[in-house]
Design an enzyme around this catalytic site. Structure first.
Site, PDB file in Angstrom:
ATOM      1  CD  GLU A  56      -2.150   1.360   2.914  1.00  0.00           C
ATOM      2  OE1 GLU A  56      -2.557   2.466   3.307  1.00  0.00           O
ATOM      3  OE2 GLU A  56      -2.097   0.351   3.648  1.00  0.00           O
ATOM      4  CG  ASP A  60       0.096   7.077  -1.286  1.00  0.00           C
ATOM      5  OD1 ASP A  60      -1.018   7.548  -1.560  1.00  0.00           O
ATOM      6  OD2 ASP A  60       1.024   7.766  -0.818  1.00  0.00           O
ATOM      7  CG  ASP A 129      -5.736   1.276   3.519  1.00  0.00           C
ATOM      8  OD1 ASP A 129      -5.664   2.430   3.066  1.00  0.00           O
ATOM      9  OD2 ASP A 129      -5.905   1.015   4.723  1.00  0.00           O
ATOM     10  CD  GLU A 132      -3.216   4.215  -1.398  1.00  0.00           C
ATOM     11  OE1 GLU A 132      -3.197   5.438  -1.658  1.00  0.00           O
ATOM     12  OE2 GLU A 132      -2.967   3.760  -0.252  1.00  0.00           O
TER      13      GLU A 132
END
Length: 239
Positions: A56, A60, A129, A132
């Site tokens: 994650e 991102d 989450d 990502e």
């Protein structure tokens, strides 16, 4: 990323998801890790000691890079401030949840009994989450181009929707409206929280001098603040 005791999910378990992603994983451990909620640590031999948090973290950054580059291409004359507002709108949790729901990601997540009992597969924060994390897994398995293909396919609609003008967060809009009139900054107050842990409802009140306070609710404090700001800004603009 793929060390430890984690064992890859069989191809049959993720074939439909990989078809939606447009990529068949060479390293299936990466995809399994991206689908594993941290609560699974020690509960399942496939996922002991693992979870999607590290992927994650990477996803991102990959999402931000791809979208930032894309915005420079689409809006070659737009100033940095406007591009930043577009970027914020496209990479925020709400946008990730829309994509996660579109690709049916929740049905593939590995969740602990506790999270399953609290409907964790559809909890917005978990969906965002995990989305990502999937982007991070795509990047590690096949490089930036694989992640970029996925992002550009699934973020194209929201980017085009906001093409006419950079989106503005309601809280920013209300702040700018108040400052332009010499008023103090909006004041946000937490009023309370109701509902179960898996579906909380937050109440927030916003106040600007000269106006009655406005109270709104949302599944998070941020969402409630945005809803309250949006309503007060609507009222203010009609005066």
């Amino acid at each position: 990323m793929s060390g430890g005791r984690i064992q890859a999910l069989p191809a049959s378990a993720t074939a439909d998801l990989e078809a939606t992603l447009g990529h068949v994983f060479g390293n299936r451990l990466l995809l399994t890790e991206a689908l594993t909620h941290p609560s699974m640590g020690g509960l399942d031999r496939r996922s002991a000691g693992k979870g999607y948090e590290r992927l994650e973290f990477l996803g991102d950054r990959v999402l931000g890079l791809v979208v930032a580059e894309w915005l420079l291409e689409r809006f070659p004359s737009e100033p940095e401030g406007a591009l930043a507002r577009r970027l914020t709108a496209l990479v925020r949790a709400e946008a990730l949840v829309v994509v996660a729901e579109k690709i049916g990601l929740g049905a593939h997540l590995l969740l602990s009994p506790g999270e399953q009992g609290s409907q964790g597969g559809i909890k917005p924060a978990i969906l965002a989450d995990a989305c990502e994390a999937v982007i991070g897994a795509l990047y590690l398995d096949a490089g930036l181009e694989a992640a970029k293909r996925f992002i550009r396919r699934h973020w194209d609609a929201p980017l085009e929707k906001a093409r006419a003008a950079p989106p503005q967060d309601p809280k920013t809009g209300l702040q700018e409206w108040a400052l332009a009139r010499g008023l103090a900054l909006p004041l946000y107050e937490d009023i309370g929280r109701t509902g179960p842990d898996h579906a909380p409802l937050f109440q927030v009140r916003v106040t600007v001098a000269g106006f009655d306070p406005v109270t709104a609710s949302g599944p998070s404090k941020r969402a409630a603040e945005k809803a309250a700001a949006d309503e007060l800004l609507r009222i203010a603009r009609t005066r």
